[in-house]
Design a protein around this motif. Sequence first.
Motif, PDB file in Angstrom:
ATOM      1  N   UNK A   1       2.230   5.802   1.224  1.00 38.07           N
ATOM      2  CA  UNK A   1       2.400   4.590   1.403  1.00 38.07           C
ATOM      3  C   UNK A   1       1.254   3.697   1.171  1.00 38.07           C
ATOM      4  N   UNK A   2       0.068   3.923   2.125  1.00 39.52           N
ATOM      5  CA  UNK A   2      -1.185   3.391   1.960  1.00 39.52           C
ATOM      6  C   UNK A   2      -1.952   3.121   0.502  1.00 39.52           C
ATOM      7  N   UNK A   3      -1.846   4.562  -0.076  1.00 37.02           N
ATOM      8  CA  UNK A   3      -2.146   4.644  -1.409  1.00 37.02           C
ATOM      9  C   UNK A   3      -1.458   3.857  -2.584  1.00 37.02           C
ATOM     10  N   UNK A   4      -0.060   3.762  -2.279  1.00 30.75           N
ATOM     11  CA  UNK A   4       0.637   2.994  -3.178  1.00 30.75           C
ATOM     12  C   UNK A   4       0.269   1.462  -2.873  1.00 30.75           C
ATOM     13  N   UNK A   5       0.279   1.118  -1.670  1.00 30.34           N
ATOM     14  CA  UNK A   5      -0.353  -0.256  -1.580  1.00 30.34           C
ATOM     15  C   UNK A   5      -1.733  -0.576  -1.965  1.00 30.34           C
ATOM     16  N   UNK A   6      -2.615   0.257  -1.966  1.00 29.74           N
ATOM     17  CA  UNK A   6      -3.904   0.062  -2.519  1.00 29.74           C
ATOM     18  C   UNK A   6      -3.825  -0.009  -3.838  1.00 29.74           C
ATOM     19  N   UNK A   7      -3.311   0.705  -4.376  1.00 34.30           N
ATOM     20  CA  UNK A   7      -3.042   0.604  -5.948  1.00 34.30           C
ATOM     21  C   UNK A   7      -2.419  -0.631  -6.380  1.00 34.30           C
ATOM     22  N   UNK A   8      -1.466  -1.318  -5.516  1.00 30.67           N
ATOM     23  CA  UNK A   8      -0.736  -2.448  -6.070  1.00 30.67           C
ATOM     24  C   UNK A   8      -1.902  -3.561  -5.712  1.00 30.67           C
ATOM     25  N   UNK A   9      -3.014  -3.361  -4.622  1.00 29.81           N
ATOM     26  CA  UNK A   9      -3.745  -4.460  -4.470  1.00 29.81           C
ATOM     27  C   UNK A   9      -3.103  -5.234  -3.474  1.00 29.81           C
ATOM     28  N   UNK A  10      -2.584  -4.581  -2.431  1.00 23.73           N
ATOM     29  CA  UNK A  10      -1.791  -5.300  -1.261  1.00 23.73           C
ATOM     30  C   UNK A  10      -2.360  -4.759  -0.084  1.00 23.73           C
TER      31      UNK A  10
END
Length: 516
Positions: A270-279
């Motif tokens: 989840x953190x990686x997904x958010x980071x990838x999305x710039x969130x």
Amino acid sequence: MFYLTTAIDYANGDPHLGHALEKIGADVIARYRRMRGDDVHFLIGMDEHGQKVAQAAADEDVTPQALVDRVAERFQAMWERLGISHDQFIRTTSREHIAGVYALIERIFERNPDDFYEKSYAGRYCVGCEAFKTDSEIKDDRCVLHPTRILEWVEERNWFFRLSRYQDFLRNHFAAHPGFLGPDSRRNEILALLDQGLEDVSASRARLTWGIPFPRPTRDGEAQTTYVWFDALPNYLTATGFPDPSFTRRWPAQLHVIGKDITRFHCVIWPAMLQSAGLPLPHAVWAHGFVTLAGGERFSKSAGVRVELAEAVERYGPDAFRYFMLREVPFDGDGAFSWERFEERYNADLANAFGNFASRTIAMVERYFGGVVPSGRPNEIDDADAADYVRYGEALDGSRGYLIQEALRCVWLTVARGNEYVDRSAPWKLAKDPAQRATLESVLATLVRQLIRQAVHLAPVMPERAEELWRQLGAPGSVHAQRFGAPLAAIDPAGWRVVRGDPLFPKEKEPSALSR
RNA sequence: GGCAGGGUAGCUCAGCUGGUUAGAGCACGGCACUCAUAAUGCCGGGGUCGCGGGUUCGAGUCCCGCCCCUGCUACCA
């Protein structure tokens, strides 16, 4: 804004003790925060996609949507019965969620196009599980769960998410934010995982029939379905209205309350997904333990439910159930459920110690003062209680994690202090001597102040019973409108008209009938 | 197998960097009291601190070995 969430529950069965523990614990945190004056938004919900739901629906000959509609209703009815004070109930089959998932995936495609790529995945597939199996799950070339079936060698082309790229980012994040994941035991496990190295995860599946269409087809034009990580985890984000710009009013979440079994998904993927999305990332994740049965068997979605949640709630009422779960199951570990233990806790803690303390105090105000609370000044009892309530706050404010059982212990220290003070002061003797009137007034005012504080501090855990005590004390307004700290200390009950009511926690006439 | 945590009174557990007779709550027994939901308060019985070595003036607390339990060791969620 204090935005907190629980894991969304998978819609393939009825709610059980394990689901309830998480919601109750998170509810206590939410209510505690509100009574600190925080602007709380408390999210819970359902995870309604996936092969198991589709299968369950097929078995019953209903549509998946009809099935999850029914299951969601049952969960919501249970949460209402348990007094869960959520502000929002999200369902992954909702239009808003689906739109949010699309937006999140597209945002990653835009910001980090390389993070999604197509790859063939080959592995042994168990038809019984509807899933690929890893070596550890295979014994003698058979799935350990379905030894009668033959594993198929299946190859399919999926979208993958480049999780491996975020290994260093995650390691740095954990180092920079020691409080990101608790308790420490879970944190250490994730750190070990990060040291071990991350593999990419699939983001879509070809044979998944019940789910959110993946926004982009594969190169050969095949439409795929979004896999669980990108379907379920984003609920915390889509619930804020994302991608509507107003989503930043709530996001990032302050706290994700989850079960220890899904720590990895919430603290790595989840953190990686958010980071990838710039969130921005959530501030903290708390992984609670499990309710076990007396024999040590563990509750899980696959294990059979051996204690009916509905029965556990009804036998002594929702507030006693909430108390028992949180007092008996440490929120940083596992704890066992047994009726024997429940009855011990109910009788010793709730009926005898606390309930009776309220009864005797209110009865004495009635008897000696015609029901009008006398005036008195704070004394050493108030000081000692205050020290306990400081620890109560430290157990709930997240500074050391979320140790709800410790907070409860603190309140019961004040209950013990109160009962001891009653016996030491012996108001029934003071009442016989007119010269001791002032002392009698002081003693009873002190006891009522203790009850006020107990009602307020127990309100997050036992909202209904705390309100009833508040009413019996003749206190104005609602206990839930109170604030901890100075405002609470400033309350002077002098002149309140107590209302003697039924015992807060009545004891059964025949305890033996309750034993199993 | 590897990594992590744990094995302390009947039960659930606390015992920090080693130091007077090992603690708490519940359960159990006795006494006291009567305001109270036969509630409460006080006192008490009860433990080879997993097993075996070692370091030390002294170890539940440190070191070594062994036994047992739990979690993690990624695509059901």
